[in-house]
Enzyme design. Structure first.
Site, PDB file in Angstrom:
ATOM      1  NE  ARG A 194      -0.178  -0.396   4.945  1.00 55.92           N
ATOM      2  CZ  ARG A 194       0.671  -1.369   5.250  1.00 55.92           C
ATOM      3  NH1 ARG A 194       0.859  -2.375   4.440  1.00 55.92           N
ATOM      4  NH2 ARG A 194       1.363  -1.315   6.376  1.00 55.92           N
ATOM      5  CB  CYS A 248      -2.433  -1.643   9.253  1.00 57.87           C
ATOM      6  SG  CYS A 248      -3.154  -0.053   8.837  1.00 57.87           S
ATOM      7  CG  ASN A 281       1.418   6.622  16.846  1.00 64.46           C
ATOM      8  OD1 ASN A 281       1.478   7.498  17.708  1.00 64.46           O
ATOM      9  ND2 ASN A 281       2.294   6.567  15.824  1.00 64.46           N
ATOM     10  CB  CYS A 317     -11.454  21.147  23.678  1.00 68.31           C
ATOM     11  SG  CYS A 317     -10.017  20.266  23.010  1.00 68.31           S
ATOM     12  CB  CYS A 365     -13.030  18.986  19.492  1.00 73.63           C
ATOM     13  SG  CYS A 365     -12.454  20.596  20.059  1.00 73.63           S
ATOM     14  CB  THR A 409       2.086  10.357  16.343  1.00 72.03           C
ATOM     15  OG1 THR A 409       3.121   9.477  16.784  1.00 72.03           O
ATOM     16  CG2 THR A 409       2.653  11.336  15.326  1.00 72.03           C
TER      17      THR A 409
END
Length: 254
Positions: free
Chosen positions: A70, A185, A128, A242, A173, A131
């Protein structure tokens, strides 16, 4: 632009709302792409061919055989190479006029802040949550536009966050940072063209932001069910409570 550039970008220059002036904007732009995997590959390819003048590629992984299903910016002979080095070589073959900066280490703290602050647009093509949350926090702090994409299994999503707009939500948010990582994956699998679709759309949104054209995907979360080819749009609002953007002042926002 010189004659060669005019020929290279002729089909894009011909578009309403772009023209030579718009192409000059792209050539002067700097875009940070974090993650050179399934999403970052098509995003980087299309931003390079569109003539974004300075691409900054961030990834500290190396190319593995399982990536090639991919991650289309890499080739079989690149196995074992740093992804950013492999990507740079491929992109420069596509468009040798571009400046490409590679960062083959994890961006954290001051370096992450510096790279995001220098960028006109940031593309989150990471895989992830930790990050993604870190990128979002710095984009909110620096007021840098963020194009966020994700894909797993047969599903993908994309949204745009504009911290300099008072009504724009941020990534936090929508998703709460509970310190846990979602499925990967390698666990659930991924349909190869799906990341191509989402990554290409990230490139589209980035180009629109750089050019100042079209309706941005801000305040909307676009969801793709690739198995049934069903698109859904969810309206997302800024959370005034937030923990990341709720206390940001927009007094000077126009």
């Amino acid at each position: 632009m010189d004659t060669e550039q005019q020929k290279r970008y002729a089909r894009q220059i011909a578009l309403p709302g772009i023209g030579p002036e718009g192409q000059e904007k792209l050539l002067a732009a700097r875009v940070l792409i974090i993650g050179m995997g399934g999403l970052g590959s098509p995003a980087a390819i299309y931003l390079a061919t569109a003539g974004v003048g300075h691409l900054v590629l961030s990834d500290y992984d190396r190319v593995e055989l399982s990536n090639l299903q991919r991650q289309i910016v890499h080739n079989t002979q690149d196995i074992g190479e740093l992804k950013v080095a492999s990507a740079r070589q491929h992109l420069q073959l596509l468009n040798p006029d571009l400046k490409i900066t590679t960062l083959d280490y994890q961006l954290v703290d001051e370096e992450l802040h510096s790279q995001i602050q220098q960028a006109d647009v940031v593309l989150d093509c990471s895989d992830n949550f930790s990050t993604r949350f870190a990128i979002n926090r710095v984009c909110v702090k620096t007021g840098t536009p963020l194009v966020s994409g994700a894909a797993i299994g047969f599903e993908g999503q994309i949204s745009v966050f504009l911290p300099d707009q008072a009504d724009s939500p941020c990534y936090h948010c929508i998703y709460q940072d509970n310190g846990q990582e979602g499925d990967s994956c390698s666990q659930l699998g991924i349909l190869a063209p799906l990341v191509g679709v989402i990554g290409s759309m990230q490139a589209v949104e980035a180009l629109k932001l750089l050019l100042g054209i079209g309706d941005k995907l801000c305040g909307r979360l676009l969801l793709l069910d690739g198995l049934h080819m069903d698109w859904r749009t969810l309206k997302v609002r800024r959370d005034p409570k937030c923990a990341v953007c709720g206390q940001v002042s927009h007094e000077n926002t126009v």
